[in-house]
Scaffold this motif. Sequence first.
Motif, PDB file in Angstrom:
ATOM      1  N   LEU A 509      29.100  -0.636   0.481  1.00  0.00           N
ATOM      2  CA  LEU A 509      29.912  -0.507   1.699  1.00  0.00           C
ATOM      3  C   LEU A 509      29.401  -1.517   2.729  1.00  0.00           C
ATOM      4  O   LEU A 509      28.249  -1.461   3.152  1.00  0.00           O
ATOM      5  N   LEU A 510      30.273  -2.442   3.118  1.00  0.00           N
ATOM      6  CA  LEU A 510      29.938  -3.438   4.146  1.00  0.00           C
ATOM      7  C   LEU A 510      30.713  -3.094   5.420  1.00  0.00           C
ATOM      8  O   LEU A 510      31.943  -3.055   5.408  1.00  0.00           O
ATOM      9  N   ASN A 516      25.924  -4.794  22.191  1.00  0.00           N
ATOM     10  CA  ASN A 516      25.887  -5.398  23.521  1.00  0.00           C
ATOM     11  C   ASN A 516      25.536  -6.875  23.469  1.00  0.00           C
ATOM     12  O   ASN A 516      25.963  -7.654  24.331  1.00  0.00           O
ATOM     13  N   SER A 517      24.755  -7.266  22.473  1.00  0.00           N
ATOM     14  CA  SER A 517      24.296  -8.647  22.401  1.00  0.00           C
ATOM     15  C   SER A 517      24.981  -9.460  21.321  1.00  0.00           C
ATOM     16  O   SER A 517      24.675 -10.628  21.139  1.00  0.00           O
ATOM     17  N   GLY A 518      25.880  -8.885  20.565  1.00  0.00           N
ATOM     18  CA  GLY A 518      26.536  -9.649  19.508  1.00  0.00           C
ATOM     19  C   GLY A 518      27.245  -8.767  18.501  1.00  0.00           C
ATOM     20  O   GLY A 518      28.176  -8.044  18.838  1.00  0.00           O
ATOM     21  N   VAL A 519      26.772  -8.776  17.237  1.00  0.00           N
ATOM     22  CA  VAL A 519      27.445  -8.030  16.177  1.00  0.00           C
ATOM     23  C   VAL A 519      26.410  -7.555  15.170  1.00  0.00           C
ATOM     24  O   VAL A 519      25.355  -8.173  14.994  1.00  0.00           O
ATOM     25  N   ARG A 520      26.720  -6.440  14.516  1.00  0.00           N
ATOM     26  CA  ARG A 520      25.829  -5.878  13.499  1.00  0.00           C
ATOM     27  C   ARG A 520      26.598  -5.702  12.192  1.00  0.00           C
ATOM     28  O   ARG A 520      27.687  -5.110  12.168  1.00  0.00           O
ATOM     29  N   TYR A 521      26.043  -6.236  11.093  1.00  0.00           N
ATOM     30  CA  TYR A 521      26.569  -6.023   9.749  1.00  0.00           C
ATOM     31  C   TYR A 521      25.612  -5.105   9.001  1.00  0.00           C
ATOM     32  O   TYR A 521      24.385  -5.295   9.048  1.00  0.00           O
ATOM     33  N   GLN A 522      26.175  -4.130   8.312  1.00  0.00           N
ATOM     34  CA  GLN A 522      25.339  -3.204   7.533  1.00  0.00           C
ATOM     35  C   GLN A 522      25.911  -3.094   6.118  1.00  0.00           C
ATOM     36  O   GLN A 522      27.089  -2.793   5.936  1.00  0.00           O
ATOM     37  N   LYS A 568      16.892  -6.164   8.593  1.00  0.00           N
ATOM     38  CA  LYS A 568      16.069  -5.010   8.240  1.00  0.00           C
ATOM     39  C   LYS A 568      16.620  -4.360   6.976  1.00  0.00           C
ATOM     40  O   LYS A 568      17.832  -4.173   6.841  1.00  0.00           O
ATOM     41  N   SER A 569      15.716  -4.021   6.085  1.00  0.00           N
ATOM     42  CA  SER A 569      16.080  -3.391   4.823  1.00  0.00           C
ATOM     43  C   SER A 569      15.253  -2.128   4.660  1.00  0.00           C
ATOM     44  O   SER A 569      14.022  -2.177   4.771  1.00  0.00           O
ATOM     45  N   HIS A 570      15.908  -0.983   4.410  1.00  0.00           N
ATOM     46  CA  HIS A 570      15.168   0.280   4.348  1.00  0.00           C
ATOM     47  C   HIS A 570      15.975   1.325   3.575  1.00  0.00           C
ATOM     48  O   HIS A 570      17.199   1.209   3.416  1.00  0.00           O
ATOM     49  N   ALA A 571      15.245   2.341   3.132  1.00  0.00           N
ATOM     50  CA  ALA A 571      15.879   3.450   2.411  1.00  0.00           C
ATOM     51  C   ALA A 571      16.619   4.355   3.377  1.00  0.00           C
ATOM     52  O   ALA A 571      16.195   4.568   4.515  1.00  0.00           O
ATOM     53  N   GLY A 575      20.602   6.294  -0.868  1.00  0.00           N
ATOM     54  CA  GLY A 575      20.774   4.893  -1.175  1.00  0.00           C
ATOM     55  C   GLY A 575      19.875   3.969  -0.371  1.00  0.00           C
ATOM     56  O   GLY A 575      18.788   4.344   0.056  1.00  0.00           O
ATOM     57  N   TRP A 576      20.372   2.773  -0.171  1.00  0.00           N
ATOM     58  CA  TRP A 576      19.620   1.693   0.451  1.00  0.00           C
ATOM     59  C   TRP A 576      20.524   0.968   1.446  1.00  0.00           C
ATOM     60  O   TRP A 576      21.725   0.827   1.233  1.00  0.00           O
ATOM     61  N   SER A 577      19.944   0.514   2.557  1.00  0.00           N
ATOM     62  CA  SER A 577      20.741  -0.136   3.593  1.00  0.00           C
ATOM     63  C   SER A 577      20.050  -1.416   4.047  1.00  0.00           C
ATOM     64  O   SER A 577      18.835  -1.444   4.229  1.00  0.00           O
ATOM     65  N   VAL A 578      20.839  -2.449   4.212  1.00  0.00           N
ATOM     66  CA  VAL A 578      20.373  -3.719   4.774  1.00  0.00           C
ATOM     67  C   VAL A 578      21.196  -3.986   6.035  1.00  0.00           C
ATOM     68  O   VAL A 578      22.430  -3.991   5.980  1.00  0.00           O
ATOM     69  N   THR A 579      20.504  -4.199   7.161  1.00  0.00           N
ATOM     70  CA  THR A 579      21.184  -4.402   8.446  1.00  0.00           C
ATOM     71  C   THR A 579      20.868  -5.794   8.977  1.00  0.00           C
ATOM     72  O   THR A 579      19.696  -6.180   9.074  1.00  0.00           O
ATOM     73  N   ILE A 580      21.910  -6.523   9.302  1.00  0.00           N
ATOM     74  CA  ILE A 580      21.763  -7.846   9.920  1.00  0.00           C
ATOM     75  C   ILE A 580      22.385  -7.781  11.312  1.00  0.00           C
ATOM     76  O   ILE A 580      23.563  -7.451  11.452  1.00  0.00           O
TER      77      ILE A 580
END
Length: 593
Positions: A509-510, A516-522, A568-571, A575-580
């Motif tokens: 799932l993307l 406030n400062s831009g955008v977050r992709y997860q 950031k990458s964490h459990a 599952g597992w999540s990577v946040t940019i």
Amino acid sequence: MIKYVISVLCLTLLLSLSGIAAQQIEVDVDELQTAEKPFLWLNLWHYHKGDQPNWSSTVVDDTQWGSLNLEDKNAVDAIQHTGYWLRQYITIGESPPKHSPLALYYTNLRSASELYWDGELLYRSGKIGLTLQQEQPGNVRSIVHIPTHLARAGEHLLAIRVSNHHDVTAQDPPSIAIGLYDDLLTHRYQAKSAASFIVGIFLTAVLFISLFFVGFNRKPAYLLFSLFCLVQTVKVSLVYLTSYGELTFPVYDLAIAAMHLSVYLGGLLLVAFLLDNFAIPNLRYWVLGCAAVTLVFFLLQLRVLHIALSIALAFGLSIYALTHKRKGALLSIIGLIGYSLFSVLGNLKIINFGYFVGIIFFVVCMAFSLGSRMVQQTRQHQEAILRSARLENELLKKHIQPHFIMNSLMSLQELLEDNPQQASDFIEALAEEFRGFSQMAGEKRIAIGDELALCEAHLSIMSHRKRTKFTLETEGIVGDERIPPAIFHTLIENGITHGYSQQQQGRFLLSKTATNSGVRYQLFNDGEIAVPVTSVSTATQNESDRGTGLKYVESRLQESYPDAWTLKSHAVDNGWSVTIEIHDNRVSERKAS
């Protein structure tokens, strides 16, 4: 008896002091020929309220007039009338200056005035009037040449007639001086040269910092600092005009108001620049709070207090940045110390334009800091480009290496025997992935829609190879957002490699959300947790701690958004999540081209 004697003594003392204050004032201008004192301020005057045109005459007895010291605080009360006269006796020695005629300099004779020399009209500023409608305001200051035939040796009378219906509440008393005409003009030209030099420095800084803003990711701090320098340019120009320019009183009052406004804007921009430059937490609330305080100070006209508060807050922010090891914090503190020191020296009349010299010192310090940062960022940017190119080549090699091709061919062989239709789909997906990689080669950013197509092709390939059904869902994705190529493809590939050894299906799932400062992709996947928890950003882990795929993602992010991203990458649950996070308000607005 003692009380009576004391009363008589006090009365005698008061009468004697009154006589001293009202006596004739004589000024010898012979000393004007010396370089040490090119002009003399005329501060002690005979003063009378009202208006009689014949008071310009030398035969008028002014011994009963009051006395006025223009340096006295009570002088303000004296000038707050609709009309008054000033008279002073000036003695010219037997050897008047020959190389330059005499001249009078006056400022702030509100609102209209006439200058008489020995009863002869010498200069008229505006139009004297008995009413507001009749009066026409004149110039706030001027240099008045005294003709040679009027400046002979001996005693002369300078009489000044003033009408002030337009600004009867004036708070600044007039200033009047006599000196050599050339010296008075030289004094003005010297001030003009100094002001022009300072304006040139500030304009250079505006251009220099604006180029930084345009050429390096449009960082808000650079724009704020450029505006700060621009406000100082306007301020020093207004200071010169209001101190030396021959403006009419309406224009002068407008210039004074604009100069006062520039003081508040300058303080606000200084603080806002430091807040953004040092990435102070809760930036928006800080800026809104400072803007509100500035508005209150502006309405209450607390300029000096606002300057002091702005400098104190700037010191506090710089010290905070220094304790948190922010780049440029030490130079900011040094610049603020110089700013404060030169401002004090200017207020003490030790140096001219001390306030602006202090600001120039601060600007030079910050320009050096920003320039050093630009050089470092440029070097890092070039290194990121080279690293991205190298890692891109490695990534392409990985997809065409014998191991990958062999596994794909073996899967294809099995599919041809068991399910020819799936084999055809597998070939199409494989071709689509190779085609996507070839089209992305050399691109800095691509539309996220193309990235998703590449991800779908890879998931189709891996579904056939692993006999697992992989799906990709999206939330908040428009499709034309611009991102570095193959970053989500790489993260999905890592997720499949480390998280799906036993499962029969896999879900990715993307999602995209604005911050406030831009955008977050997860990017979330429901795979097994088979890798250690990591948290990476632009400078949080060593190269040896990350694989080729993650190095590629970081290099691409650094190339596109220098020091303005975190990964950031964490459990997480199930599952597992990577946040940019990309700290740039413009990234969500970039469209595919």
